[in-house]
Motif scaffolding. Structure first.
Motif, PDB file in Angstrom:
ATOM      1  N   PHE A   1       0.878  -1.069  -0.199  1.00 16.48           N
ATOM      2  CA  PHE A   1       0.089   0.094   0.149  1.00 16.48           C
ATOM      3  C   PHE A   1       0.884   1.213  -0.151  1.00 16.48           C
ATOM      4  N   TRP A   2       1.688   1.287   1.034  1.00 15.48           N
ATOM      5  CA  TRP A   2       2.690   2.471   1.103  1.00 15.48           C
ATOM      6  C   TRP A   2       3.526   2.899  -0.142  1.00 15.48           C
ATOM      7  N   ASN A   3       3.887   2.123  -0.751  1.00 17.50           N
ATOM      8  CA  ASN A   3       4.722   2.178  -1.836  1.00 17.50           C
ATOM      9  C   ASN A   3       3.926   2.146  -3.303  1.00 17.50           C
ATOM     10  N   SER A   4       2.829   1.787  -3.193  1.00 14.53           N
ATOM     11  CA  SER A   4       1.953   1.843  -4.564  1.00 14.53           C
ATOM     12  C   SER A   4       2.120   3.278  -5.328  1.00 14.53           C
ATOM     13  N   PRO A   5       1.980   2.923  -6.609  1.00 11.13           N
ATOM     14  CA  PRO A   5       1.723   4.117  -7.420  1.00 11.13           C
ATOM     15  C   PRO A   5       0.448   4.831  -6.937  1.00 11.13           C
ATOM     16  N   GLU A   6      -0.408   4.027  -6.865  1.00 14.22           N
ATOM     17  CA  GLU A   6      -1.874   4.640  -6.503  1.00 14.22           C
ATOM     18  C   GLU A   6      -1.889   5.377  -5.195  1.00 14.22           C
ATOM     19  N   TYR A   7      -0.894   5.395  -4.486  1.00 18.25           N
ATOM     20  CA  TYR A   7      -1.057   6.035  -3.011  1.00 18.25           C
ATOM     21  C   TYR A   7      -0.224   7.235  -3.287  1.00 18.25           C
ATOM     22  N   GLN A   8       0.800   7.376  -3.986  1.00 20.37           N
ATOM     23  CA  GLN A   8       1.526   8.567  -4.207  1.00 20.37           C
ATOM     24  C   GLN A   8       0.738  10.009  -4.305  1.00 20.37           C
ATOM     25  N   PRO A   9      -0.395   9.908  -5.309  1.00 24.98           N
ATOM     26  CA  PRO A   9      -1.165  11.372  -5.486  1.00 24.98           C
ATOM     27  C   PRO A   9      -2.145  11.490  -4.134  1.00 24.98           C
ATOM     28  N   VAL A  10      -2.292  10.320  -3.524  1.00 26.37           N
ATOM     29  CA  VAL A  10      -3.296  10.571  -2.338  1.00 26.37           C
ATOM     30  C   VAL A  10      -2.463  11.203  -1.319  1.00 26.37           C
ATOM     31  N   LYS A  11      -1.230  10.944  -1.240  1.00 25.53           N
ATOM     32  CA  LYS A  11      -0.339  11.250  -0.160  1.00 25.53           C
ATOM     33  C   LYS A  11      -0.096  12.669  -0.185  1.00 25.53           C
ATOM     34  N   LYS A  12      -0.018  13.326  -1.444  1.00 27.74           N
ATOM     35  CA  LYS A  12      -0.079  14.690  -1.774  1.00 27.74           C
ATOM     36  C   LYS A  12      -1.109  15.532  -1.274  1.00 27.74           C
ATOM     37  N   ILE A  13      -2.405  14.906  -1.220  1.00 24.99           N
ATOM     38  CA  ILE A  13      -3.476  15.527  -0.713  1.00 24.99           C
ATOM     39  C   ILE A  13      -3.575  16.039   0.582  1.00 24.99           C
ATOM     40  N   ARG A  14      -2.803  15.289   1.709  1.00 23.75           N
ATOM     41  CA  ARG A  14      -2.437  15.589   3.017  1.00 23.75           C
ATOM     42  C   ARG A  14      -1.480  16.589   3.253  1.00 23.75           C
ATOM     43  N   GLU A  15      -0.575  16.969   2.278  1.00 20.17           N
ATOM     44  CA  GLU A  15       0.528  17.857   2.571  1.00 20.17           C
ATOM     45  C   GLU A  15       0.108  19.325   3.056  1.00 20.17           C
ATOM     46  N   GLY A  16       0.498  19.717   4.024  1.00 26.71           N
ATOM     47  CA  GLY A  16       0.319  20.916   4.651  1.00 26.71           C
ATOM     48  C   GLY A  16      -1.362  20.819   5.159  1.00 26.71           C
ATOM     49  N   ALA A  17      -2.072  19.782   5.262  1.00 23.14           N
ATOM     50  CA  ALA A  17      -3.066  19.297   5.959  1.00 23.14           C
ATOM     51  C   ALA A  17      -2.940  18.705   7.402  1.00 23.14           C
ATOM     52  N   ALA A  18      -1.977  18.245   7.529  1.00 21.91           N
ATOM     53  CA  ALA A  18      -1.764  17.583   8.941  1.00 21.91           C
ATOM     54  C   ALA A  18      -0.015  17.017   9.158  1.00 21.91           C
ATOM     55  N   THR A  19      -0.011  16.791  10.390  1.00 20.01           N
ATOM     56  CA  THR A  19       1.303  16.093  10.756  1.00 20.01           C
ATOM     57  C   THR A  19       0.954  14.871  11.315  1.00 20.01           C
ATOM     58  N   LEU A  20       1.678  13.753  10.569  1.00 19.75           N
ATOM     59  CA  LEU A  20       1.360  12.692  11.122  1.00 19.75           C
ATOM     60  C   LEU A  20       2.424  11.873  11.517  1.00 19.75           C
ATOM     61  N   ASP A  21       2.485  10.935  12.584  1.00 19.49           N
ATOM     62  CA  ASP A  21       3.454   9.785  12.946  1.00 19.49           C
ATOM     63  C   ASP A  21       2.693   8.576  12.658  1.00 19.49           C
ATOM     64  N   ILE A  22       3.508   7.897  11.784  1.00 20.89           N
ATOM     65  CA  ILE A  22       2.805   6.560  11.416  1.00 20.89           C
ATOM     66  C   ILE A  22       3.885   5.366  11.467  1.00 20.89           C
TER      67      ILE A  22
END
Length: 89
Positions: free
Chosen positions: A68-89
């Motif tokens: 999931f984390w390394n999938s090409p599908e996740y990369q554009p989704v991950k960009k949605i949260r940039e600047g919206a939250a700080t996460l520890d995963i």
């Protein structure tokens, strides 16, 4: 063997983060991920809790989490949260 993806978050832009949630949760499901804890009250029995929101996802394996984390599908989704939250995963 199940594996757990634990997220602690500080959300700074609720609307944008909601857009991320709306996209990431169904994507995680395609890799076998499902929410098992979301925003439940935390009772600290020892030490301290920093007050951040916690969400725990269960996946079938660590390989599924990495897929999931390394999938090409996740990369554009991950960009949605940039600047919206700080996460520890």
């Amino acid at each position: 063997m199940p594996a757990y993806f634990i997220v602690q978050s500080t959300i700074t832009d609720q609307d944008r983060y909601q857009s991320y949630r709306d996209a990431v949760i169904p994507l995680m499901a395609t890799f076998g991920g499902r929410i098992i804890v979301r925003g439940a009250p935390v009772e600290c029995l020892e030490g301290t809790h920093d007050g951040r929101r916690m969400v725990i996802f269960e996946f079938p394996s660590m390989d599924a989490i990495h897929a999931f984390w390394n999938s090409p599908e996740y990369q554009p989704v991950k960009k949605i949260r940039e600047g919206a939250a700080t996460l520890d995963i």
